[in-house]
Design an enzyme around this catalytic site. Structure first.
Site, short mmCIF file in Angstrom:
data_model
loop_
_atom_site.label_atom_id
_atom_site.label_comp_id
_atom_site.label_asym_id
_atom_site.label_seq_id
_atom_site.Cartn_x
_atom_site.Cartn_y
_atom_site.Cartn_z
N LYS A 205 -10.69 -10.52 -9.10
CA LYS A 205 -9.90 -11.38 -9.96
C LYS A 205 -8.42 -11.00 -9.93
CE LYS A 205 -8.46 -14.20 -12.97
NZ LYS A 205 -8.31 -15.62 -12.60
N CYS B 239 0.15 -18.42 -7.75
CA CYS B 239 -0.57 -18.91 -8.92
C CYS B 239 0.17 -20.09 -9.55
CB CYS B 239 -0.74 -17.80 -9.96
SG CYS B 239 -1.64 -18.38 -11.37
N ILE C 102 -5.76 -21.29 1.47
CA ILE C 102 -4.75 -21.72 0.50
C ILE C 102 -5.20 -21.41 -0.93
CG2 ILE C 102 -3.90 -23.63 1.93
CD1 ILE C 102 -5.51 -25.59 0.23
N ASN C 103 -4.20 -21.23 -1.77
CA ASN C 103 -4.48 -21.20 -3.20
C ASN C 103 -4.68 -22.65 -3.65
OD1 ASN C 103 -4.56 -20.43 -5.98
ND2 ASN C 103 -3.36 -18.63 -5.44
N GLY D 143 -14.53 -20.03 -2.77
CA GLY D 143 -14.13 -19.95 -4.17
C GLY D 143 -15.04 -20.73 -5.10
C1 LIG Z 1 -11.33 -20.58 -11.78
C2 LIG Z 1 -10.45 -20.13 -10.64
C3 LIG Z 1 -9.64 -19.01 -10.80
C4 LIG Z 1 -8.81 -18.58 -9.77
N1 LIG Z 1 -8.06 -17.45 -9.93
C5 LIG Z 1 -7.32 -16.97 -8.90
C6 LIG Z 1 -6.61 -15.74 -9.01
O1 LIG Z 1 -6.65 -15.07 -10.05
N2 LIG Z 1 -5.86 -15.31 -7.94
C7 LIG Z 1 -5.81 -16.03 -6.78
O2 LIG Z 1 -5.15 -15.60 -5.82
N3 LIG Z 1 -6.49 -17.19 -6.63
C8 LIG Z 1 -7.24 -17.68 -7.66
N4 LIG Z 1 -7.95 -18.85 -7.51
C9 LIG Z 1 -7.85 -19.60 -6.25
C10 LIG Z 1 -9.02 -19.30 -5.31
O3 LIG Z 1 -9.07 -17.94 -4.96
C11 LIG Z 1 -8.93 -20.17 -4.03
O4 LIG Z 1 -7.73 -19.85 -3.35
C12 LIG Z 1 -8.94 -21.65 -4.32
O5 LIG Z 1 -9.80 -21.95 -5.38
C13 LIG Z 1 -9.34 -22.50 -3.10
O6 LIG Z 1 -10.66 -22.21 -2.68
P1 LIG Z 1 -11.97 -23.06 -3.13
O7 LIG Z 1 -11.66 -24.51 -2.87
O8 LIG Z 1 -13.08 -22.52 -2.28
O9 LIG Z 1 -12.17 -22.79 -4.58
C14 LIG Z 1 -8.78 -19.31 -8.54
C15 LIG Z 1 -9.60 -20.43 -8.39
C16 LIG Z 1 -10.44 -20.85 -9.42
C17 LIG Z 1 -11.30 -22.06 -9.20
#
Ligand SMILES: Cc1cc2nc3c(=O)[nH]c(=O)nc-3n(C[C@H](O)[C@H](O)[C@H](O)COP(=O)(O)O)c2cc1C
Ligand SMILES: Cc1cc2nc3c(=O)[nH]c(=O)nc-3n(C[C@H](O)[C@H](O)[C@H](O)COP(=O)(O)OP(=O)(O)OC[C@H]3O[C@@H](n4cnc5c(N)ncnc54)[C@H](O)[C@@H]3O)c2cc1C
Ligand code: FES
Lengths: 245, 304
Positions: B45, B131, B192-193, B266
């Site tokens: 996290k 973020c 990507i974020n 994610g």
């Molecule tokens: C609930 C949630 C919390 C997240 N918190 C973080 C975080 O603390 N730091 C970060 O770098 N990315 C965070 N992300 C982004 C994810 O790591 C990821 O980059 C993004 O969701 C895209 O991937 P996905 O489509 O597989 O979810 C978060 C995503 C979600 C859904």
């Protein structure tokens, strides 16, 4: 927590927009009243959290209100449909704190988990009383089912069309050993103001959820003891831990 | 035998599947469900120097094929991670972990990384300059090549571990940011974020999320993520960790063909807690169907 495929046995409408769904499947992870399940629905990304209304002998009963697209789809499912559920989520109510004459207070679709709770309390030898609050007569459900358990039932509606007129806070009986409440946030807030300071209580909270099992921090609330996840550390919280601003 | 091994800056992973930061906590919830040692590793996290509660609820909204979150980097702070989370993790996870770090000033990033640097359990740093949930700070780092480079340099100066910079897709030109990080000494790029998005509650006529906007993730963003991984792979020489909308073994392979050396998963963990072990179990079979014997061989395989 367990993931399991359940089969829809039957479904019926109980009141305006309120449905009961009975399912069969592996209920072994459901151990305490007040826990909830998360239902995966075709075409929806997130699961829908719904409280356990009753459970036992491989059957699970859920009561839900149609409020949006997901619950609308649920209400159209037919017997025999398969549903993927995460079960045994959340902490549940503490049965051990009940004393001999606990008071259960439910508002709207906060009522369902109190049914399983009432059954468990009866089994443990307590004599619960329940207060059921609704907006109007058309929305009242489950008062007969609670009466069939042989417990005292007080129904109230905001518009007075069924039971006593008023909110749950207007009709509270005195002299209970412990209070368990589940309902909309304004109801819980009003209860906290109305109950005597000395009254011990547990409140079941609601938040929008990402995962339902403690991984995403989507449902965190601030409590007197710090940040807590409604899905994993709750949904049931001791009254004295909650902050109401 | 299908070979799933990949390596990130000299760190060999048994497979390329990595739960993404923010969807896996510090591993504890998932360790109750399965042996998390089957994972390549995971990214913990997003952790900041000081503890953060994050945003008020509602923090979550749903959208077709995905979700929006405005958690706002809730985390216990770097000290608690070092003294409580990592020791607890060591009992159930025997591999190194990715330390995802966020911050609100260059100094904060550096201080948090310096505090974590001595932890043997950490395999590499993933610096979140992207973020989208925090009002000031994070957003600017990842959208400006100079700021992203400044963070990269500051973190590199205090760590002996590889530094991967995790980029935001909410920019006009992802390539210039990735290049700036590479030039500043980054050992890899993560992307990507989440994409900035929002939903409106039709009955209340108000945004669903209390913070109004949040980060959009899930299956729906896969094509955007693939496109950006593709572009960055072409532009930099350092390894790329690809993520965004991945939920199956086929998605993992697609990301790798676009240029990812490893792949993070994610939101899929949130809707199916067993998503990652399922993907890992599925990979050899899908590789067989596609005539792939070693995953290493397909990295960037779709480029000319
Ligand atoms: C609930 C949630 C919390 C997240 N918190 C973080 C975080 O603390 N730091 C970060 O770098 N990315 C965070 N992300 C982004 C994810 O790591 C990821 O980059 C993004 O969701 C895209 O991937 P996905 O489509 O597989 O979810 C978060 C995503 C979600 C859904
Ligand atoms: C622990 C818990 C137990 C619950 N138990 C019950 C119950 O027993 N009976 C019942 O009728 N309802 C219950 N709810 C509320 C129920 O989850 C929502 O009404 C339902 O998810 C709405 O889905 P929708 O697709 O129809 O609504 P939409 O508004 O279309 O849903 C969009 C998104 O918002 C979420 N959402 C919308 N309203 C709520 C809400 N009030 N709470 C949480 N998430 C919401 C949905 O899950 C979905 O992710 C419970 C909620 C929680 C958190
Ligand atoms: S909904 Fe994910 S932590 Fe509670």
């Amino acid at each position: 927590m367990k993931e399991a495929v359940f089969t829809l046995l039957r479904q019926a409408r109980l009141a305006r927009d309120v449905w009961r769904m009975e399912l069969s499947g592996d209920v072994s992870a459901i151990t305490v009243p007040g826990q909830f399940v998360e239902i995966a629905l075709d075409g929806f990304f997130l699961r829908r959290p719904i409280s356990v209304c009753d459970c036992g002998n491989g059957e699970l009963s859920l009561i839900y209100k149609v409020v949006g697209q997901g619950t609308q789809v649920m209400s159209c499912l037919e017997s025999g449909a398969s549903l993927n559920l995460l079960t045994g989520l959340g902490n549940g109510f503490s049965l051990a704190k009940s004393g001999c004459s606990p008071l259960l207070i439910g508002g709207g679709v906060g009522v369902p988990p109190l049914y399983f709770l009432a059954r468990c309390l009866l089994k443990a030898g307590a004599v619960p009383t329940i207060v059921l609050g609704f907006n109007t007569a058309a929305e009242v459900f489950f008062s007969e089912e609670f009466r069939a358990l042989g417990i005292r039932v007080i129904v109230c509606t905001a518009d007075g069309t069924a039971g006593q007129r008023g909110l749950v806070t207007d009709v509270l009986p005195v002299g209970s050993s412990f209070v368990y409440a589940c309902g909309p946030l304004p109801m819980l807030r009003a209860l906290d103001r109305t109950l005597p300071c000395s009254a011990m209580a547990e409140f079941s909270m609601e938040e929008r959820m990402g995962c339902g099992f403690g991984a995403c921090m989507g449902c965190s609330i601030m409590t007197k003891g710090g940040a807590r996840r409604v899905c994993k550390d709750g949904p049931v919280f001791p009254r004295e831990s909650l902050l109401w601003e | 035998m299908a070979d799933l091994k990949v390596s990130l800056s000299g760190w060999e992973l048994d497979n390329p599947v990595i739960p993404a930061s923010g969807t896996f906590g510090y591993g504890r919830e998932f360790a109750e469900l399965y042996d998390i040692n089957v994972l390549g590793t995971f990214s913990f996290k997003g952790t900041t120097l000081n503890a953060r509660f994050g945003n008020p609820t509602p923090r979550i909204a749903e959208t077709p094929g995905g979700m929006i979150n405005a958690v706002g980097m809730q985390n216990p702070g770097v000290d608690k991670v070092v003294t409580e989370e990592l020791p607890r993790l060591a009992r159930c996870f025997h591999k190194k972990v990715i330390a995802n770090v966020g911050g609100f000033s260059v100094q904060e990033y550096a201080d948090a990384c310096a505090r974590l640097n001595g932890q043997e359990q950490i395999g590499l740093f993933e610096i979140n300059v992207s973020c989208p949930n925090v009002h000031d700070g994070c957003m600017t780092f990842g959208t400006d090549p100079f700021a992203a480079a400044a963070v990269t340099k500051a973190v590199k100066a205090v760590t002996s571990k590889p530094v991967y910079v995790k980029l935001t897709p909410n920019v006009t030109d992802i390539v210039s940011i990735a290049r700036a990080c590479e030039d500043a000494g980054a050992d890899g790029i993560s992307l990507i974020n989440t994409l900035l998005g929002m939903r409106i509650d039709l009955r209340r006529r108000k945004p669903v999320i209390s913070n109004v906007m949040g980060g959009f993730s899930g299956s729906a963003i896969l094509p955007v993520a693939l496109r950006m991984v593709w572009q960055v792979y072409e532009a930099v020489k350092i390894p790329v960790i690809g993520m965004g909308g991945v939920s199956s073994a086929r998605d993992v392979i697609e990301m790798m063909l676009a240029g990812a050396t490893a792949v993070e998963v994610g939101s899929a963990n949130l809707t199916d807690p067993w998503a990652c072990p399922k993907i890992i179990a599925e990979l050899p079979q899908v590789m067989g169907q596609l005539g792939i014997s070693s995953l290493r061989d397909i990295i960037g395989g779709a480029h000319a």
